[in-house]
Every structure is written in C-alpha cells, then in structure tokens.
Design a protein around this motif. Structure first.
Motif, PDB file in Angstrom:
ATOM      1  N   GLN A  39       0.682  -1.277  -0.129  1.00  0.00           N
ATOM      2  CA  GLN A  39      -0.083  -0.136   0.140  1.00  0.00           C
ATOM      3  C   GLN A  39       0.765   0.961   0.050  1.00  0.00           C
ATOM      4  O   GLN A  39       0.408   2.347  -0.500  1.00  0.00           O
ATOM      5  CB  GLN A  39      -0.798  -0.008   1.268  1.00  0.00           C
ATOM      6  CG  GLN A  39      -1.950   1.194   1.298  1.00  0.00           C
ATOM      7  CD  GLN A  39      -2.845   1.141   2.361  1.00  0.00           C
ATOM      8  OE1 GLN A  39      -2.907   0.069   3.216  1.00  0.00           O
ATOM      9  NE2 GLN A  39      -3.925   1.741   2.505  1.00  0.00           N
ATOM     10  N   TYR A  40       2.093   1.020   0.366  1.00  0.00           N
ATOM     11  CA  TYR A  40       2.735   2.372   0.722  1.00  0.00           C
ATOM     12  C   TYR A  40       4.314   1.919   0.092  1.00  0.00           C
ATOM     13  O   TYR A  40       4.588   0.797  -0.326  1.00  0.00           O
ATOM     14  CB  TYR A  40       3.182   2.579   2.133  1.00  0.00           C
ATOM     15  CG  TYR A  40       1.888   3.141   2.746  1.00  0.00           C
ATOM     16  CD1 TYR A  40       1.460   4.612   2.790  1.00  0.00           C
ATOM     17  CD2 TYR A  40       1.063   2.282   3.659  1.00  0.00           C
ATOM     18  CE1 TYR A  40       0.406   4.516   3.238  1.00  0.00           C
ATOM     19  CE2 TYR A  40       0.039   2.747   4.195  1.00  0.00           C
ATOM     20  CZ  TYR A  40      -0.356   3.779   4.029  1.00  0.00           C
ATOM     21  OH  TYR A  40      -1.555   4.346   4.692  1.00  0.00           O
ATOM     22  N   SER A  41       4.989   2.959  -0.275  1.00  0.00           N
ATOM     23  CA  SER A  41       6.466   2.718  -0.542  1.00  0.00           C
ATOM     24  C   SER A  41       7.605   3.038   0.283  1.00  0.00           C
ATOM     25  O   SER A  41       7.243   3.844   1.195  1.00  0.00           O
ATOM     26  CB  SER A  41       6.800   3.530  -1.907  1.00  0.00           C
ATOM     27  OG  SER A  41       6.462   4.884  -1.655  1.00  0.00           O
ATOM     28  N   VAL A  42       8.907   2.636   0.154  1.00  0.00           N
ATOM     29  CA  VAL A  42       9.945   3.165   0.896  1.00  0.00           C
ATOM     30  C   VAL A  42      11.039   3.654  -0.006  1.00  0.00           C
ATOM     31  O   VAL A  42      11.404   3.005  -0.891  1.00  0.00           O
ATOM     32  CB  VAL A  42      10.391   1.852   1.709  1.00  0.00           C
ATOM     33  CG1 VAL A  42      11.756   2.170   2.346  1.00  0.00           C
ATOM     34  CG2 VAL A  42       9.358   1.578   2.999  1.00  0.00           C
ATOM     35  N   ILE A  43      11.619   4.894   0.396  1.00  0.00           N
ATOM     36  CA  ILE A  43      12.830   5.077  -0.218  1.00  0.00           C
ATOM     37  C   ILE A  43      13.919   5.604   0.719  1.00  0.00           C
ATOM     38  O   ILE A  43      13.388   5.756   1.833  1.00  0.00           O
ATOM     39  CB  ILE A  43      12.607   6.468  -1.257  1.00  0.00           C
ATOM     40  CG1 ILE A  43      12.374   7.665  -0.635  1.00  0.00           C
ATOM     41  CG2 ILE A  43      11.658   6.085  -2.337  1.00  0.00           C
ATOM     42  CD1 ILE A  43      11.976   8.818  -1.102  1.00  0.00           C
ATOM     43  N   PRO A  44      15.104   5.588   0.307  1.00  0.00           N
ATOM     44  CA  PRO A  44      16.265   5.953   1.161  1.00  0.00           C
ATOM     45  C   PRO A  44      15.953   7.310   1.718  1.00  0.00           C
ATOM     46  O   PRO A  44      15.349   8.370   0.919  1.00  0.00           O
ATOM     47  CB  PRO A  44      17.511   5.714   0.527  1.00  0.00           C
ATOM     48  CG  PRO A  44      17.297   4.949  -0.692  1.00  0.00           C
ATOM     49  CD  PRO A  44      15.741   5.249  -0.877  1.00  0.00           C
ATOM     50  N   GLY A  45      16.469   7.974   2.948  1.00  0.00           N
ATOM     51  CA  GLY A  45      16.466   9.232   3.235  1.00  0.00           C
ATOM     52  C   GLY A  45      17.147   9.973   2.217  1.00  0.00           C
ATOM     53  O   GLY A  45      18.277   9.531   1.783  1.00  0.00           O
ATOM     54  N   LEU A  46      16.859  11.276   2.078  1.00  0.00           N
ATOM     55  CA  LEU A  46      17.663  12.200   1.112  1.00  0.00           C
ATOM     56  C   LEU A  46      18.768  12.525   1.635  1.00  0.00           C
ATOM     57  O   LEU A  46      19.024  12.568   3.051  1.00  0.00           O
ATOM     58  CB  LEU A  46      16.701  13.380   0.659  1.00  0.00           C
ATOM     59  CG  LEU A  46      15.345  13.318   0.168  1.00  0.00           C
ATOM     60  CD1 LEU A  46      14.686  14.557  -0.289  1.00  0.00           C
ATOM     61  CD2 LEU A  46      15.342  12.303  -0.901  1.00  0.00           C
ATOM     62  N   VAL A  47      20.069  12.886   0.764  1.00  0.00           N
ATOM     63  CA  VAL A  47      21.006  13.270   1.272  1.00  0.00           C
ATOM     64  C   VAL A  47      21.258  14.597   0.418  1.00  0.00           C
ATOM     65  O   VAL A  47      21.185  14.646  -0.860  1.00  0.00           O
ATOM     66  CB  VAL A  47      22.347  12.302   0.914  1.00  0.00           C
ATOM     67  CG1 VAL A  47      23.483  12.823   1.205  1.00  0.00           C
ATOM     68  CG2 VAL A  47      21.983  11.017   1.386  1.00  0.00           C
ATOM     69  N   ASP A  48      21.561  15.743   1.177  1.00  0.00           N
ATOM     70  CA  ASP A  48      21.951  17.002   0.719  1.00  0.00           C
ATOM     71  C   ASP A  48      23.384  17.468   1.020  1.00  0.00           C
ATOM     72  O   ASP A  48      23.941  17.415   1.991  1.00  0.00           O
ATOM     73  CB  ASP A  48      21.105  18.238   1.185  1.00  0.00           C
ATOM     74  CG  ASP A  48      21.137  19.310   0.469  1.00  0.00           C
ATOM     75  OD1 ASP A  48      22.028  19.618  -0.254  1.00  0.00           O
ATOM     76  OD2 ASP A  48      20.128  20.226   0.705  1.00  0.00           O
ATOM     77  N   THR A  49      24.061  17.679  -0.128  1.00  0.00           N
ATOM     78  CA  THR A  49      25.394  17.516  -0.397  1.00  0.00           C
ATOM     79  C   THR A  49      25.978  18.916  -0.085  1.00  0.00           C
ATOM     80  O   THR A  49      27.412  19.082  -0.054  1.00  0.00           O
ATOM     81  CB  THR A  49      25.978  16.883  -1.614  1.00  0.00           C
ATOM     82  OG1 THR A  49      25.842  17.794  -2.806  1.00  0.00           O
ATOM     83  CG2 THR A  49      25.681  15.493  -1.817  1.00  0.00           C
ATOM     84  N   HIS A  50      24.871  19.921  -0.074  1.00  0.00           N
ATOM     85  CA  HIS A  50      25.219  21.330  -0.153  1.00  0.00           C
ATOM     86  C   HIS A  50      24.275  21.991   0.849  1.00  0.00           C
ATOM     87  O   HIS A  50      23.247  22.635   0.073  1.00  0.00           O
ATOM     88  CB  HIS A  50      25.691  21.998  -1.228  1.00  0.00           C
ATOM     89  CG  HIS A  50      26.449  23.317  -1.377  1.00  0.00           C
ATOM     90  ND1 HIS A  50      27.418  23.611  -2.435  1.00  0.00           N
ATOM     91  CD2 HIS A  50      26.311  24.202  -0.666  1.00  0.00           C
ATOM     92  CE1 HIS A  50      27.535  24.959  -2.073  1.00  0.00           C
ATOM     93  NE2 HIS A  50      26.947  25.248  -1.066  1.00  0.00           N
ATOM     94  N   VAL A  51      24.625  22.371   2.087  1.00  0.00           N
ATOM     95  CA  VAL A  51      23.675  23.425   2.804  1.00  0.00           C
ATOM     96  C   VAL A  51      24.479  24.157   3.756  1.00  0.00           C
ATOM     97  O   VAL A  51      25.918  24.363   3.904  1.00  0.00           O
ATOM     98  CB  VAL A  51      22.904  22.559   3.898  1.00  0.00           C
ATOM     99  CG1 VAL A  51      22.097  21.669   2.907  1.00  0.00           C
ATOM    100  CG2 VAL A  51      23.688  21.677   4.881  1.00  0.00           C
TER     101      VAL A  51
END
Length: 399
Positions: A39-51
């Motif tokens: 019913q749902y999906s899973v993706i990896p947590g996002l990675v922001d390389t520049h903050v």
C-alpha cells in the motif's frame, strides 16, 4: 527488530517491487519477500550535499527584517548554534536524513557529534571547512567595516594551516573557491580566487588528511582549475563547457547544480541586492541549456541545494528534485538516485547510507505512491513516516 511487511521499495538505484523491510537499531537487517499487498512505498532518506545550517530558522516569511548578511552579525554564536540545530532537525523531519554543511567550522562539527551520540535527535551531519582568500567570495559575505571576520588564508602555507585547523576540529571536508559568486558583496563571477599554488597546497593538505575537497565555481575557468587540481566535487558548475562535461562524466566527479536558489535570486523572490539579482539572472540565462547538455553527456549530478533557511528553507530539497527533473531532463527515478545513493557516495558515505540494503543505516522514508515513477509525488506532503538512525522521527509507521 522492527519491520514493514509489504512496501514497494526503491533502494536508491532501482525499483525492487514489493518487499518486506526489517531493521534493528540503526541497521537494516533484511529486505525480503512481501507478506501482503504493497500500500505504501519506501525510499532512502535524502542526502543534501550542500547546505549552510547557520541561518535563521524561523522561515522566509518570518525573518523580522534580518537578511542573510545582517543576521549573523547581530546574533550571538550560541543563539546561532540553536538555529543551526533546529534547521538540521527540520530537514530530518521532512525526509533529509544526511546533510553536508559546506561552510562549517567548529560549531557544525560539534552539532554533528551531539547528533551522533544521541544526545539530541538529528540527521547525519558532515562538516566541511572553507579555505578562502582575503577579498574572495567567502570573505565578501562580511561587510568591509566588520573587523571580526571568518578566517582567510593568503599563502600556500596559510592554506595548509587552515586545512589543519579544520581537521583538528573534527571536520571531514574542505570547501575551496575558484570563482566569484552571486551573493557576495562587490564580487564578480569571473574573479580568480586564490593562486594555483594556494589551491594546490589546499587540495594536497586536505587529501593527505583524508578530507574531501568541494569546489565552488560558476565559471568555465574555475571548473578547469578544479579539474586540473584534482578536486572531489563541483558546486554550482554553472558555466560548464561540453568538453568539461565529458571529462567530469569520464571521471565520475559529482556536480551539485543548486538550481532553485539561483532561480529565486534571479527573480528576486526574496529580498536581494540589484547586484546579486543581475549576476544570478546572467548565470541562469545560459545555465539550463548548458547543464542539460552536461546531463546528456553523462555528468553525475547530485542533490545540493545551498539551503540556509533564508533563501531555500530546509525541506525545500523536494522542490530542488523537481527542478532537476525540469532542467536536467532527469526522470523522477534519476532525480531520486541523485538524492540518495549517488549523493551519499559523493560525500563519502556510499557504503553506509543512501541505499536500502542489509547492513546500511536505517534511514528511510515511508511514502504514499511511488515517487520514482511520478514527479508530482516528489513532495514532503506524501511522507507517511521518516525513520532516521532507526528511530521514527516524523509521522508514524503504517500498521
């Protein structure tokens, strides 16, 4: 052990279909066969390389007249540290579970250690210290009348010394500059930043200490210097030529295009100087065609936003992904890969986060729909739950 019995899994590279997912503490233990309908999906947590975490955390609509230059000058560092922590936690709750601060000092390194120790809940945080010159892009963020300024380095030995200072403080990377920038006061994009000898000393010292080197540049000349001197990533890369794109693609060097922030400055969506708006507008006018050509040539673009809370808020990483689809011609799946497994690899964490697989850190998002198939689902409103370091930090796991 905690588990989800049946979810559609995008593992950071491709669609695995319906699977079960199990984790113990901060480690994924199994990606197995499903036991029911997904019913749902899973993706990896996002990675922001520049903050840039040291920014006002109250949001764009509530800055109380403090622009991004003034606020650091009128706010004590202890208070800034609390804002930085709040920015990192906000990003985490909106699905960005790993951040790299590319203008860091001892403060961000300390915040990262507090998160790692579990003293406060927070994302994985990498800190990269800047090595810039007097009257360079970084230095020109501080008004000339201010005497208490961030450190600069004006000789090869001074560059080595500053790299060593950041290494001693526990930072894991270095940021260099090979062109001017957009927001720095009185700056010109075409201006050289540092001599070749200074840049070579910086890169050599950083690599000797196991630190990745990210290079800020908006010009073709600056990109060439970064390629010649062996830097590990390109930040912005706006003036990239097709010949340079071919080299970047062949070497697999990651590029963080920071699209949305330059769009916002070019359109003056937040208060900026006429000078900054003019510089950004000139860059953006040629940028999209250049970068789309680079993407077609195989350049490895990764998620990097330049978020600081004033222009891009933490959580706007999702809007950046949509912009990557629009500008670079990426599919939603390519954009997600650029924001997960590939971004993790770009910051040196490719064997520990950014991928849904046994042995990787338990950083993932439970979402409605399949965002790797539909760009309209690249939206934090579709998040059902955020798991970071194995703990549910936002929303709730589906029953």
């Amino acid at each position: 052990m905690t588990s989800l019995d049946s979810v559609a899994v995008f593992d950071g590279v491709s669609d695995l279909g319906a699977r079960s997912l199990s984790w113990t503490g901060d480690s994924i233990t199994a990606v197995g066969e499903p036991t029911g309908e997904a019913q749902y999906s899973v993706i990896p947590g996002l990675v922001d390389t520049h903050v840039h975490l040291l920014g006002y955390a109250g949001g764009r609509s509530n800055v109380r007249g403090f622009d991004t230059f003034t606020w650091p000058l009128v706010t004590i560092r202890e208070e800034q540290t609390l804002h930085a922590t709040a920015n990192a936690q906000k990003a985490m709750r909106l699905g960005v579970t790993t951040l790299r601060d590319l203008g860091a000092d001892e403060t961000q390194a300390a915040i990262g250690r507090v998160f790692d120790a579990g003293i406060l809940p927070g994302p994985r945080l990498l800190a990269s210290g800047p090595v810039g010159m007097t009257a360079g892009h970084l230095d020109l963020f501080t008004p000339r009348a201010v005497t208490d300024r961030p450190p600069t380095a004006d000789s090869p030995d001074a560059c080595r010394a500053l790299v060593r200072r950041w290494a001693r403080a526990g930072l894991t990377g270095i940021k260099t500059y090979t062109s001017g920038g957009v927001l720095s006061m009185g700056d010109k994009v075409a201006w050289r930043n540092h001599t070749r000898a200074e840049i070579a000393a910086t890169v050599d010292e950083a690599h000797a200490l196991g630190m990745l080197v990210a290079c800020h540049t908006h010009s073709a000349e600056g990109i060439q210097i970064a390629l010649d001197e062996g830097m590990d990533s390109i930040e912005h890369g706006t003036g990239m030529t097709l010949d340079q794109a071919a080299v970047l693609a062949r070497r697999g060097i990651p590029v963080a295009p920071t699209l949305l922030i330059n769009d916002m400055i070019a359109r003056a969506e937040v208060p900026v100087s006429d000078e900054a708006q003019s510089i950004a507008a000139a860059l953006v006018s040629a940028r999209d065609e250049l970068l789309r050509g680079a993407a077609q040539a195989g350049v490895r673009f990764v998620l990097g936003t330049d978020a600081n809370g004033y222009f891009l808020e933490f959580g706007d990483q999702w809007r950046e992904l949509v912009r990557m689809v629009e500008v670079l011609g990426h599919s939603p799946a390519q954009a997600l890969r650029a924001a997960t497994s590939d971004a993790a690899s770009a910051v040196g964490l490719g064997t520990s986060v950014g991928t849904i697989a046994p042995g990787f850190g338990a950083d993932f998002l439970v979402m409605k729909g399949r965002p790797w198939q539909d760009v309209s689902l690249l939206d934090p409103d579709n998040i059902v739950a955020v798991v970071c370091r194995g703990q549910v930090v936002a929303g709730a796991l589906p029953a």
